[in-house]
Write an enzyme that holds these catalytic residues in place. Structure first.
Site, PDB file in Angstrom:
ATOM      1  N   TYR A 124     -31.596 -23.142 -19.359  1.00  0.00           N
ATOM      2  CA  TYR A 124     -32.953 -23.054 -18.828  1.00  0.00           C
ATOM      3  C   TYR A 124     -33.486 -21.633 -18.655  1.00  0.00           C
ATOM      4  CZ  TYR A 124     -32.302 -28.008 -18.253  1.00  0.00           C
ATOM      5  OH  TYR A 124     -32.071 -29.334 -18.513  1.00  0.00           O
ATOM      6  N   PHE A 414     -31.495 -34.479  -7.847  1.00  0.00           N
ATOM      7  CA  PHE A 414     -32.617 -35.295  -8.335  1.00  0.00           C
ATOM      8  C   PHE A 414     -32.663 -35.253  -9.852  1.00  0.00           C
ATOM      9  CE2 PHE A 414     -34.183 -31.039  -7.364  1.00  0.00           C
ATOM     10  CZ  PHE A 414     -34.901 -30.697  -8.489  1.00  0.00           C
TER      11      PHE A 414
END
Length: 414
Positions: A124, A414
């Protein structure tokens, strides 16, 4: 035939879930009820897939979230999850297409930052994300804590610790969490589905197993702390219990309450080891024990990754360690956070506006993401080559400005 990247439709959702499981190497069989429940709570306009001759080979979704920043403000966040590319389709730029489309929509929507929990470290940074929080795990040898386990007593001043069921947690947990997360930079909100899933109200794969819940209530009856845990039963050859307690979550409104909850868990009959689960890297747990060496560090890792979408709003939202000004030149290959900005921090709040003044420091979007919540420091990032000091003394000023008393922490996956 080329691979098509687009939003997922309702009839394709089951295939999309299969691709998610394949990407994470999970062999699961989801019931129609679970698929329908998940679909009902999924925004398909923010759910992406890559399709090769009708078969889903890459997945991505985002959803609305709030992130607490230093000072207690909550900023609108684009939370990213379920990112996979099937092994047969790697290296084709499928993730790049999905993530750029989503981040562009998030910025247009008015989200201040985007965040995710990275399964792999190297992915990322090239999209402007920086490691923003860290996590740590401790293992406590209960017999070595120095606590008098035979004389544990309830909290003083009329407070109490009660064991409750999932229904009670659903009743009081959301309001307590909203109070707690305002105190913890890096914390995120929890929606109704989170409470349903984590208290067994909604079907999951694998099936839900009921944990224990301990609630700390003040003398006035207000919930001040919550601990959720499981216990693994073990007996040795001499018929002595050697149970292991694993904490899923523990949060408290003050160190006093937090200490009481840890002491309660360490006092439970038959428990000889407590495993803390994910905690803040500067967690006080070892020092709540008479012998801190009873808690040994079992591992640390990066956790929440953050990408700034709106530099001015992001830097205005948080508070700073000292009054002062700083000009930041932010370099962002995607153009979302780029620009030169004047940060002016005062005791009454901060402003951040575009400027033509000469830069004090230069940094990339990924470095800004690491710096934003306070887990990294300008000096460390400069030593790593991620921040450049353009004016003598600027790093020292940046260090004072971005200093936070405690490191940020996100307790939720999450």
């Amino acid at each position: 035939m080329s691979v098509e990247v687009r939003n997922v439709t309702a009839p394709e959702y089951s295939d999309w879930l299969r691709a998610v499981d394949t990407g994470f190497l999970n062999i699961t069989s989801r019931s129609p009820e679970e698929v329908a429940s998940r679909l009902a709570r999924t925004d398909l306009g923010r759910t992406w897939g890559a399709f090769d001759e009708g078969r889903c080979v890459a997945t991505y979704r985002s959803f609305a979230q709030e992130l607490t920043v230093p000072g207690g403000a909550a900023v609108p966040t684009d939370a990213i999850s379920a990112v996979t590319v099937t092994a047969s389709h790697r290296g084709r730029g499928l993730l790049r297409q999905m993530i750029i489309a989503d981040l562009t929509a998030a910025k247009e929507r008015g989200d201040v930052v985007a965040n995710l929990v990275a399964a792999e470290y190297r992915i990322y940074g090239r999209f402007g994300f920086g490691r923003a929080t860290s996590t740590a795990k401790w293992v406590v040898s209960v017999p070595r804590t120095g606590l008098d386990l035979r004389r544990w007593s309830p909290p003083e001043d009329g407070a109490r610790i009660d064991l409750v069921d999932g229904a009670e947690v659903r009743k009081h947990g959301p309001a307590f969490h909203d109070r707690w997360r305002a105190l913890q930079p890096g914390a995120i909100d929890r929606d109704d589905r989170w409470w349903s899933v984590n208290t067994g109200l909604e079907p999951t794969t694998p099936p839900f197993t009921e944990p224990f819940h301990a609630v700390y209530r003040s003398a006035a009856g207000e919930v001040e702390g919550l601990a959720t845990y499981t216990v693994e039963g073990n007996w040795n050859d001499a018929k002595q219990p050697e149970n292991i307690l694993s904490v899923r979550r523990l949060s408290a409104m003050s160190p006093t309450v937090e200490r009481a909850l840890w002491h309660f868990l360490c006092s439970l009959d038959w428990v000889v080891e407590v495993r803390t689960g994910q905690r803040a890297p500067d967690d006080l747990l070892p020092h709540y024990l008479p012998d801190p060496r009873a808690a040994h560090l079992a591992g640390t890792a990066d956790y929440l990754w953050l990408r700034v979408l709106d530099t001015a709003r992001a830097l205005t939202a948080r508070t700073y360690g000292t009054p002062g000004t700083l000009v930041l030149d932010v370099r962002d290959g995607a153009g979302m956070a780029s620009g030169r900005y004047l940060l002016d921090a005062t005791a009454d709040g901060a402003t951040c506006t575009p400027t033509t003044r000469s830069a004090d420091i230069t940094l990339g979007a990924d470095a800004l993401g690491s710096l934003y919540l306070g887990d990294e420091t300008p000096t460390r990032l400069a030593a790593l080559g991620s921040v450049t000091e353009e004016r003598a003394g600027a790093l020292a000023r940046a260090e004072a400005l971005f200093h936070t008393p405690r490191r940020p922490w996100c307790p939720d996956m999450f």
